[in-house]
Motif scaffolding. Structure first.
Motif, PDB file in Angstrom:
ATOM      1  N   ASN A 192       0.866  -1.185   0.000  1.00  0.00           N
ATOM      2  CA  ASN A 192       0.000   0.000   0.000  1.00  0.00           C
ATOM      3  C   ASN A 192       0.894   1.223   0.000  1.00  0.00           C
ATOM      4  O   ASN A 192       1.807   1.323   0.823  1.00  0.00           O
ATOM      5  CB  ASN A 192      -0.892   0.003   1.252  1.00  0.00           C
ATOM      6  CG  ASN A 192      -1.961   1.074   1.165  1.00  0.00           C
ATOM      7  OD1 ASN A 192      -1.647   2.252   1.073  1.00  0.00           O
ATOM      8  ND2 ASN A 192      -3.221   0.655   1.177  1.00  0.00           N
ATOM      9  N   THR A 247      -8.457 -10.327  -6.077  1.00  0.00           N
ATOM     10  CA  THR A 247      -9.207  -9.747  -4.967  1.00  0.00           C
ATOM     11  C   THR A 247     -10.081 -10.793  -4.296  1.00  0.00           C
ATOM     12  O   THR A 247     -10.556 -11.741  -4.921  1.00  0.00           O
ATOM     13  CB  THR A 247     -10.101  -8.591  -5.451  1.00  0.00           C
ATOM     14  OG1 THR A 247     -10.984  -9.076  -6.470  1.00  0.00           O
ATOM     15  CG2 THR A 247      -9.270  -7.455  -5.989  1.00  0.00           C
ATOM     16  N   ARG A 250      -7.725  -6.877  -0.146  1.00  0.00           N
ATOM     17  CA  ARG A 250      -8.399  -6.101  -1.178  1.00  0.00           C
ATOM     18  C   ARG A 250      -9.552  -6.933  -1.683  1.00  0.00           C
ATOM     19  O   ARG A 250      -9.383  -8.101  -2.045  1.00  0.00           O
ATOM     20  CB  ARG A 250      -7.436  -5.737  -2.305  1.00  0.00           C
ATOM     21  CG  ARG A 250      -6.327  -4.818  -1.832  1.00  0.00           C
ATOM     22  CD  ARG A 250      -5.453  -4.324  -2.952  1.00  0.00           C
ATOM     23  NE  ARG A 250      -4.363  -3.510  -2.417  1.00  0.00           N
ATOM     24  CZ  ARG A 250      -3.419  -2.942  -3.166  1.00  0.00           C
ATOM     25  NH1 ARG A 250      -3.452  -3.097  -4.474  1.00  0.00           N
ATOM     26  NH2 ARG A 250      -2.468  -2.221  -2.613  1.00  0.00           N
ATOM     27  N   LYS A 296     -11.251   2.721  -8.204  1.00  0.00           N
ATOM     28  CA  LYS A 296     -10.593   1.485  -7.789  1.00  0.00           C
ATOM     29  C   LYS A 296     -11.504   0.293  -8.073  1.00  0.00           C
ATOM     30  O   LYS A 296     -12.716   0.367  -7.919  1.00  0.00           O
ATOM     31  CB  LYS A 296     -10.260   1.520  -6.296  1.00  0.00           C
ATOM     32  CG  LYS A 296      -9.218   2.547  -5.914  1.00  0.00           C
ATOM     33  CD  LYS A 296      -8.748   2.367  -4.479  1.00  0.00           C
ATOM     34  CE  LYS A 296      -9.851   2.621  -3.469  1.00  0.00           C
ATOM     35  NZ  LYS A 296      -9.307   2.681  -2.083  1.00  0.00           N
ATOM     36  N   SER A 323     -11.182  -2.498  -6.338  1.00  0.00           N
ATOM     37  CA  SER A 323     -11.313  -3.237  -5.087  1.00  0.00           C
ATOM     38  C   SER A 323     -11.178  -2.257  -3.925  1.00  0.00           C
ATOM     39  O   SER A 323     -10.701  -1.131  -4.091  1.00  0.00           O
ATOM     40  CB  SER A 323     -10.257  -4.345  -4.979  1.00  0.00           C
ATOM     41  OG  SER A 323      -8.945  -3.796  -5.005  1.00  0.00           O
ATOM     42  N   GLU A 376      -9.826  -1.710   0.079  1.00  0.00           N
ATOM     43  CA  GLU A 376      -8.941  -2.212   1.123  1.00  0.00           C
ATOM     44  C   GLU A 376      -9.748  -2.475   2.401  1.00  0.00           C
ATOM     45  O   GLU A 376     -10.380  -1.565   2.951  1.00  0.00           O
ATOM     46  CB  GLU A 376      -7.824  -1.211   1.420  1.00  0.00           C
ATOM     47  CG  GLU A 376      -6.833  -1.010   0.270  1.00  0.00           C
ATOM     48  CD  GLU A 376      -7.293  -0.025  -0.788  1.00  0.00           C
ATOM     49  OE1 GLU A 376      -6.495   0.297  -1.681  1.00  0.00           O
ATOM     50  OE2 GLU A 376      -8.464   0.408  -0.726  1.00  0.00           O
TER      51      GLU A 376
END
Length: 667
Positions: free
Chosen positions: A17, A482, A520, A544, A546, A548
């Protein structure tokens, strides 16, 4: 994609990250940046020292609530999730801020007119919310806008009439939009006898004839408006609903026909309002300025033609910054509420001064900007599926060549050859499937091959996250890796715009925000529909694929510890436009009001039971119970079920009909 549904809680993926590194512990500031809460949530939502979402319903001027603790306390009141929480004080604050912005703009430009806002009932028609809007808007003569006969019924019963109002300046307006038949127009006209100030906005020329006829019959002079189709067009999801081919409104030649007919009837003084609407969620201030400039010119021309113009209704469109980027992206806006008010006041004033026309009372129909922030949907995660990332042990000295090749590929992956290794892994996986299909590979061997493929992908993914550039052939790797988190909600019921329009809503955990979210994931809802998922999330520079999230944890007695997510800014349109896909009904709703002692629960609206949603689809629960009872009796006669089992089945069936349509907790 090979999935395992019970990932050990002590096993976590270490995901790269950009906000953190292995040497730096995770901080609250990292969570703030990751979920962009300061961008979309200010001044109502933030994160406290405990790592919980903090709600400040009165902005910077009042107290705050720990959202996680609030949810825990509401659950103790037997309010199951999903749960929609409406913060009444946020609604009051939004109305106050909007009026304050126009007051500052009027003072700044020495504007001689006034501002009278109205709330479009279509934005959220639920009784408690509309009643709150009227209550909080009363100091500002804040009115309502109805777009249909049912909404007109709501408005007439909810707005407080005033028999002795100054109708030209201090009126609490009732704007009557939408298609209108005789009943609609007659009801609106008669409501003036109660002290209401209905403005009948002509959307079609046929409505004018009805209004003129009824005004003669009832001896009631109407206040009329015209809705103009502007050449200025909106943008984003609703851009096509504006311009020359807009669904509603009159063209310029049609507006002139209205003027001519009113003049012929000796009723041109009844034409008092010009209305336009260039769409919802206008992200760019330049679009708004273009529309105001055009509408202002139409307004002054109508005055010059002899119309008794009093109001300029700029419609809706005031946007909400869902992603916090403050850009002209469709889920954001590149202006604030004060910019919006300033530009409207300045453009109208300039046009009126140039033509020496009296400044109108300004009206806006800002629904989304008023109602969005007050609604927060809280839901829990029931479980998760992850790619099968456990490296399979060697169980035979004579493994198939394709499996040995995959093991060799995994062992030799490096930052120098990861792209070539990815193509090798894909090729060997495809070979394994082909061998299986022709009977040369057992089911167990195919499972080993798939596990090896996924651990190769995981290893390669860690390398790609360290790269400045990732080639196109690896672009989908992140998406394919993911996890799937199963959410206790229906997208179709509680966030239909996320499904139908790809609308982005801020979604984040409401607790554990002092921990790094190392998974994710996408969110899958309870419905048996492939579209019942959320796989697009807000981000600063892009969308995005996915979100977090934190690994799920075990609680007491080996049950899953609760993991709560919040979907924010859902107070506009989502509730009322939700549908009963798979018969998941309305969620529980609670209204929270701040007090000097903390908060109070103003009202609770229980969500639908299974029995209630069955009624919607013409099933009678009593008939269903009787049918099942007869079938258990038949099964008893045929000795296919015991009496104890039959009684248990019937009891379970009857009790289940009284239950919430959603699941009761973590699986």
């Amino acid at each position: 994609m090979a999935l395992q549904t019970d990932k050990p809680v002590e096993t976590t993926q270490t995901l790269y990250n950009p906000l953190s590194s292995p040497q730096t512990p995770w901080r609250i500031e990292d969570s703030e940046a990751l979920y962009r809460i300061q961008g979309w949530g200010d001044p109502y939502f933030s994160i406290n020292a405990a790592g919980h979402v903090l709600v400040s319903p009165q902005g910077e001027r009042g107290g705050s609530l720990d959202l996680y603790e609030l949810v825990q306390e509401l659950r103790q009141r037997n309010l199951n999730l999903p749960l929609l929480i409406r913060f009444s004080d946020i609604l009051a604050d939004r109305i106050e801020r909007l009026n304050a912005c126009f007051a500052r703009a009027i003072a700044r430009y020495n504007y001689p007119g006034e501002y009278r806002g109205v709330y479009p009932v279509k934005c959220n028609q639920h009784r408690h919310l509309v009643e709150s809007v009227v209550k909080f808007g009363k100091p500002y003569q804040f009115g309502l806008e109805a777009g249909s006969k049912p909404e007109l019924m709501i408005a007439l019963a909810t707005l407080e009439p005033a028999l002795h109002q100054n109708l030209t300046s201090k009126a609490t307006l009732l704007i009557c939009n939408g298609y209108k038949d005789r009943d609609y127009i007659e009801t609106a006209l008669l409501s003036t006898r109660l002290g209401h100030t209905p403005v009948i906005v002509i959307e079609q020329l046929s409505e004018l004839a009805i209004a003129l006829e009824l005004s003669q019959t009832l001896d009631i002079a109407p206040i009329l408006g015209v809705r103009a189709k502007l050449s200025a067009k909106g943008a984003g999801h609703w851009g096509e609903s504006t311009g020359d081919r807009a669904k509603f409104g009159l063209t310029i030649p049609e507006i002139l026909q209205v003027v001519t007919q009113l003049k012929s009837a000796g009723m041109l003084d009844c034409l008092q309002l010009l209305h336009f609407h260039i769409g919802s969620q206008i992200a760019s201030i330049s679009t708004i300025k273009d529309a105001i400039r055009e509408a202002s010119q139409i307004y002054v021309e109508l005055v010059k033609l002899g119309a008794n113009m009093q109001y300029l209704d700029v419609g809706g469109g005031l946007a909400v910054d869902y992603d916090g980027s403050k850009t002209n992206f469709y889920a954001s806006k590149n202006y604030n509420m004060q910019n919006y008010a300033n530009d409207i006041v300045a453009e109208v004033q300039e046009a009126c001064e140039e033509r020496q026309v009296a400044a109108p009372t300004l009206v806006s129909e800002s629904g989304r900007a008023i109602a969005s922030h007050q609604g927060v949907l809280i839901f829990d995660i029931l479980g998760a599926s992850y790619p099968a990332l456990q490296y399979p042990e060697i169980t035979s000295s004579k493994e198939n060549l394709v499996i040995r090749n995959l093991r060799d590929t995994y062992a030799t992956i490096t930052p120098e050859n990861y792209q070539e290794a990815y193509h090798d892994a894909v090729q060997f996986k495809e070979e394994a499937i082909s061998l299986f299909n022709f009977g040369y590979l057992s089911l167990q061997e195919r499972a080993i091959a798939e596990q090896l493929y996924w651990v190769c992908c995981e290893k390669i993914l860690h390398i790609t996250r360290q790269q400045d550039y990732v080639s196109d052939d690896l672009a989908d790797l992140e998406k394919n890796m993911t996890a799937i988190y199963y959410a206790n909600l229906s997208i179709f019921q509680s966030a239909p715009d996320a499904w139908a329009l790809d609308q982005l809503f801020p979604i984040m955990p409401i607790h554990r925000l002092t921990e790094e979210p190392t998974e994710r994931a996408i969110l899958a809802d309870l419905t048996c529909d492939s579209d019942g998922k959320i796989n697009k999330f807000i981000d600063l520079r892009d969308i995005k694929d996915s979100l977090e999230l934190h690994p799920l944890q075990l609680g007491p007695h080996h049950t899953r510890a609760p993991y709560y997510l919040g979907m924010f800014l859902v107070g506009a349109y989502q509730e009322i436009m939700g549908n009963l896909h798979n018969l998941f009904g309305d969620t529980n709703v609670v209204h929270i009001k701040m007090t000097p002692q903390g908060y109070q629960v103003e009202s609770i609206v229980k969500g639908d039971t299974i029995s209630e949603v069955l009624h919607y689809t013409q099933y009678k629960p009593d008939d269903l119970i009787e049918t099942v009872r007869r079938r258990t009796e038949q099964a008893l006669q045929e000795q296919r079920i015991t009496l104890e089992e039959a009684q248990r089945l019937l009891s379970n069936y009857e009790q289940t009909l009284t239950h919430y349509t959603y699941l009761s907790g973590a699986c």
